[in-house]
Design an enzyme around this catalytic site. Structure first.
Site, PDB file in Angstrom:
ATOM      1  N   SER A 182      11.925  -8.162  31.698  1.00 49.89           N
ATOM      2  CA  SER A 182      12.626  -8.473  32.940  1.00 49.89           C
ATOM      3  C   SER A 182      14.121  -8.453  32.646  1.00 49.89           C
ATOM      4  CB  SER A 182      12.199  -9.862  33.432  1.00 49.89           C
ATOM      5  OG  SER A 182      12.958 -10.235  34.554  1.00 49.89           O
ATOM      6  N   GLU A 235      12.662 -21.819  23.983  1.00 51.85           N
ATOM      7  CA  GLU A 235      11.335 -22.180  24.482  1.00 51.85           C
ATOM      8  C   GLU A 235      10.455 -20.947  24.674  1.00 51.85           C
ATOM      9  OE1 GLU A 235      11.852 -26.280  26.834  1.00 51.85           O
ATOM     10  OE2 GLU A 235      12.690 -24.583  27.912  1.00 51.85           O
ATOM     11  N   CYS A 289       9.408 -19.852  35.723  1.00 52.20           N
ATOM     12  CA  CYS A 289      10.541 -18.916  35.721  1.00 52.20           C
ATOM     13  C   CYS A 289      11.854 -19.635  35.985  1.00 52.20           C
ATOM     14  CB  CYS A 289      10.382 -17.889  36.836  1.00 52.20           C
ATOM     15  SG  CYS A 289       9.229 -16.620  36.459  1.00 52.20           S
ATOM     16  N   CYS A 328      23.597 -16.556  36.363  1.00 52.90           N
ATOM     17  CA  CYS A 328      22.979 -16.530  37.693  1.00 52.90           C
ATOM     18  C   CYS A 328      22.896 -17.971  38.217  1.00 52.90           C
ATOM     19  CB  CYS A 328      21.592 -15.908  37.625  1.00 52.90           C
ATOM     20  SG  CYS A 328      21.592 -14.261  36.889  1.00 52.90           S
ATOM     21  N   CYS A 379      19.570 -20.309  37.991  1.00 49.88           N
ATOM     22  CA  CYS A 379      18.774 -20.323  36.750  1.00 49.88           C
ATOM     23  C   CYS A 379      19.232 -21.400  35.770  1.00 49.88           C
ATOM     24  CB  CYS A 379      18.882 -18.942  36.104  1.00 49.88           C
ATOM     25  SG  CYS A 379      18.126 -18.848  34.472  1.00 49.88           S
ATOM     26  N   CYS A 429      22.133 -17.954  27.905  1.00 49.03           N
ATOM     27  CA  CYS A 429      22.329 -16.636  28.520  1.00 49.03           C
ATOM     28  C   CYS A 429      23.740 -16.579  29.097  1.00 49.03           C
ATOM     29  CB  CYS A 429      21.312 -16.415  29.634  1.00 49.03           C
ATOM     30  SG  CYS A 429      21.490 -14.820  30.456  1.00 49.03           S
ATOM     31  N   ASN A 462      12.117 -22.075  41.634  1.00 54.37           N
ATOM     32  CA  ASN A 462      11.711 -23.297  40.939  1.00 54.37           C
ATOM     33  C   ASN A 462      12.929 -24.182  40.747  1.00 54.37           C
ATOM     34  OD1 ASN A 462       8.964 -22.444  40.515  1.00 54.37           O
ATOM     35  ND2 ASN A 462       9.812 -20.973  39.058  1.00 54.37           N
ATOM     36  N   CYS A 474       5.144 -15.762  27.236  1.00 52.59           N
ATOM     37  CA  CYS A 474       6.465 -15.525  27.822  1.00 52.59           C
ATOM     38  C   CYS A 474       7.484 -15.941  26.762  1.00 52.59           C
ATOM     39  CB  CYS A 474       6.620 -16.359  29.090  1.00 52.59           C
ATOM     40  SG  CYS A 474       8.264 -16.224  29.826  1.00 52.59           S
TER      41      CYS A 474
HETATM   42  N1  SAH Z   1      17.244 -12.536  32.095  1.00 54.81           N
HETATM   43  C1  SAH Z   1      16.122 -11.844  32.628  1.00 54.81           C
HETATM   44  C2  SAH Z   1      14.801 -12.433  32.212  1.00 54.81           C
HETATM   45  C3  SAH Z   1      14.664 -13.922  32.190  1.00 54.81           C
HETATM   46  S1  SAH Z   1      14.599 -14.694  33.745  1.00 54.81           S
HETATM   47  C4  SAH Z   1      16.243 -11.725  34.131  1.00 54.81           C
HETATM   48  O1  SAH Z   1      17.096 -12.382  34.710  1.00 54.81           O
HETATM   49  O2  SAH Z   1      15.499 -10.941  34.703  1.00 54.81           O
HETATM   50  C5  SAH Z   1      13.001 -14.229  34.372  1.00 54.81           C
HETATM   51  C6  SAH Z   1      12.923 -14.232  35.914  1.00 54.81           C
HETATM   52  O3  SAH Z   1      13.053 -15.566  36.424  1.00 54.81           O
HETATM   53  C7  SAH Z   1      14.054 -13.440  36.567  1.00 54.81           C
HETATM   54  O4  SAH Z   1      13.562 -12.647  37.625  1.00 54.81           O
HETATM   55  C8  SAH Z   1      14.934 -14.532  37.093  1.00 54.81           C
HETATM   56  O5  SAH Z   1      15.754 -14.094  38.132  1.00 54.81           O
HETATM   57  C9  SAH Z   1      13.921 -15.556  37.528  1.00 54.81           C
HETATM   58  N2  SAH Z   1      14.479 -16.890  37.742  1.00 54.81           N
HETATM   59  C10 SAH Z   1      15.583 -17.429  37.193  1.00 54.81           C
HETATM   60  N3  SAH Z   1      15.747 -18.707  37.628  1.00 54.81           N
HETATM   61  C11 SAH Z   1      14.705 -18.961  38.450  1.00 54.81           C
HETATM   62  C12 SAH Z   1      14.288 -20.116  39.183  1.00 54.81           C
HETATM   63  N4  SAH Z   1      14.963 -21.243  39.114  1.00 54.81           N
HETATM   64  N5  SAH Z   1      13.180 -20.026  39.928  1.00 54.81           N
HETATM   65  C13 SAH Z   1      12.442 -18.880  39.962  1.00 54.81           C
HETATM   66  N6  SAH Z   1      12.766 -17.769  39.271  1.00 54.81           N
HETATM   67  C14 SAH Z   1      13.888 -17.811  38.536  1.00 54.81           C
HETATM   68 FE1  SF4 Z   2      20.205 -15.080  32.358  1.00 56.40          FE
HETATM   69 FE2  SF4 Z   2      18.041 -14.121  33.597  1.00 56.40          FE
HETATM   70 FE3  SF4 Z   2      18.820 -16.674  33.919  1.00 56.40          FE
HETATM   71 FE4  SF4 Z   2      20.275 -14.720  34.996  1.00 56.40          FE
HETATM   72  S1  SF4 Z   2      18.152 -15.267  35.534  1.00 56.40           S
HETATM   73  S2  SF4 Z   2      21.077 -16.486  33.870  1.00 56.40           S
HETATM   74  S3  SF4 Z   2      20.047 -13.146  33.438  1.00 56.40           S
HETATM   75  S4  SF4 Z   2      18.095 -15.748  32.037  1.00 56.40           S
END
Ligand code: SAH
Ligand code: SF4
Length: 399
Positions: free
Chosen positions: A236, A93, A389, A117, A120, A113, A346, A106
């Site tokens: 990021s 996406e 995000c 985390c 996410c 991934c 989110n 973006c």
């Molecule tokens: N993998 C990279 C970039 C993609 S995620 C990273 O983790 O930095 C981009 C941003 O969105 C990161 O700061 C991540 O921690 C944040 N993120 C992930 N899941 C989220 C969520 N559910 N709500 C808000 N931010 C989130």
């Molecule tokens: Fe991957 Fe970034 Fe999501 Fe963590 S926050 S699972 S590094 S996309």
């Protein structure tokens, strides 16, 4: 065998191809210009090339491999999310966010991934595969075309509630009334010629796909191509310290955002398994190296999860860390040249987590600001179309 994508070739590759086809070298530059300046979507549109060459390009190469499956919009059309299917069936996406004075793409760097985390949506997929440089660049080109098309419709959201101007708002700043972080006075959307900013914050961990990702950055930066300045691009990262060090040495200082999300290792490891490999101390050392080498300020992203990492004492611990205190409280006295970007979480289906309420976000921000750490709250776009995000998971109900 899918045909080779022209987006996966840099100028030197195109020159080699043209030489192999018995064409003069300047044809490569013409094609390159067609791809990245004119945004040609197929060889037929490259009218400065001889017809025979256009035909051969059509027969033997492709312009990209991303098939647009669906576009969704929100925020009065100012946020636009595309779902693409790749030739092998995986989906990614891309999001375009149009503001009064700029437009940000973006883009994703991986399908899925591996980092896992807990908060996410992308992490729940696991790693499906790395994207090629062309697949990354192509997303930026989609965003550019989408912007052009949207501007051409005459329905450009003039004064229809742009929520995005000044996305990041400093506490107590002139645009901040201290009680909210969304919905500003509508501002007319200017005619933007092109994408002004690009953030590698879509699906995937860019530094885990370093070589391909970096090739895409160079292509996007190339003055003969899309010509995006280093300061217009932001990567990021989950915090791969060795990748941050490598990036510091590249000589192209793009903006660096580091996902921190916790002020101590125990909590960070619980939220982000990668912390076991690169704990906070290592990560901050790498961040210092980046700052020292590039002279650039880094951003730390901090997703606020209700009751987990959003307490005032955690804000204080974070502030101390960034002002140069070590985990044991010793003061090394060298504050990091940085800025904290708070992101209210989110929602992700099935994740047993909550979004911090507004008052907590404000209180957290205030602690940081009082301690001398610059801090803003990210204004989210596209939450209702799962474009914000951490919500990108390539859900495709229509296939
Ligand atoms: N993998 C990279 C970039 C993609 S995620 C990273 O983790 O930095 C981009 C941003 O969105 C990161 O700061 C991540 O921690 C944040 N993120 C992930 N899941 C989220 C969520 N559910 N709500 C808000 N931010 C989130
Ligand atoms: Fe991957 Fe970034 Fe999501 Fe963590 S926050 S699972 S590094 S996309």
């Amino acid at each position: 065998m899918p045909k080779p994508s022209l987006y996966d070739m840099n100028l030197a590759d195109l020159e080699t191809l043209m030489r192999g086809w018995g064409q003069p070298a300047f044809r490569a530059r013409q094609i390159y210009r067609q791809l990245y300046v004119n945004l040609a979507a197929n060889p037929a549109a490259m009218t400065d090339l001889p017809l025979t060459l256009r035909d051969r390009l059509s027969a033997e190469t492709s312009i990209g491999g991303l098939r647009l499956v669906r576009t969704q919009t929100s925020d009065d059309g100012l946020t636009r999310k595309a779902l693409f299917a790749l030739p092998d069936g995986v989906v990614v996406e891309t999001v375009l966010m149009i503001y009064a004075d700029r437009a940000t793409a973006c883009v994703s760097t991986q399908a899925g991934c591996a980092m896992g985390c807990v908060f996410c949506a992308t992490g729940k997929l696991g790693l499906l595969r790395n994207l090629s440089p062309g697949e990354i660049v192509e997303q930026a080109l989609w965003a550019s075309r989408e912007l052009r098309a949207w501007q051409g419709t005459g329905d450009r959201g003039q004064g229809t509630g742009d929520r995005g101007q000044g996305t990041d708002r400093a506490a107590g700043g002139p645009q901040d009334d201290g009680s909210r972080w969304v919905a500003d006075a509508p501002a007319p959307v200017q005619q933007l010629g092109r994408i002004s900013n690009l953030v590698f914050m879509g699906m995937g961990e860019p530094l885990a796909n370093y070589d391909r990702w970096w090739e895409s950055v160079q292509r996007l930066h190339d003055p003969q191509g899309l010509n995006m300045g280093a300061r217009s691009m932001t990567v990021s990262t989950v915090g791969l310290a060795q990748g941050i060090r490598r990036l510091a040495g590249e000589g192209l200082p793009i903006n660096l955002a580091i996902s921190l999300h916790a002020p101590d290792d125990a909590l960070r490891s619980a939220l982000m398994p990668i912390n076991d490999r690169f704990p906070i101390g290592d990560l901050l050392d790498a961040a210092r190296e980046y700052i020292d080498t590039t002279g650039r300020r880094v951003s730390f992203e901090y997703v606020l999860l209700q009751g987990q990492n959003d307490q005032p004492h955690q804000a204080l611990a974070l502030a101390k860390l960034l002002r140069g205190h070590t985990a044991d409280g010793a003061n090394r006295g060298v504050p990091l040249l940085c800025h904290v970007n708070l992101i209210p979480w989110n929602p992700v289906p099935g994740a047993p987590l909550g979004r911090s309420e507004h008052a907590r976000v404000r209180a957290f921000q205030q602690v940081l600001v009082d301690y001398g750490v610059a801090c803003t709250v990210r204004v989210e776009r596209g939450v209702e179309i799962a474009a914000a995000c951490g919500q990108l998971a390539g859900a495709n109900d229509e296939r």
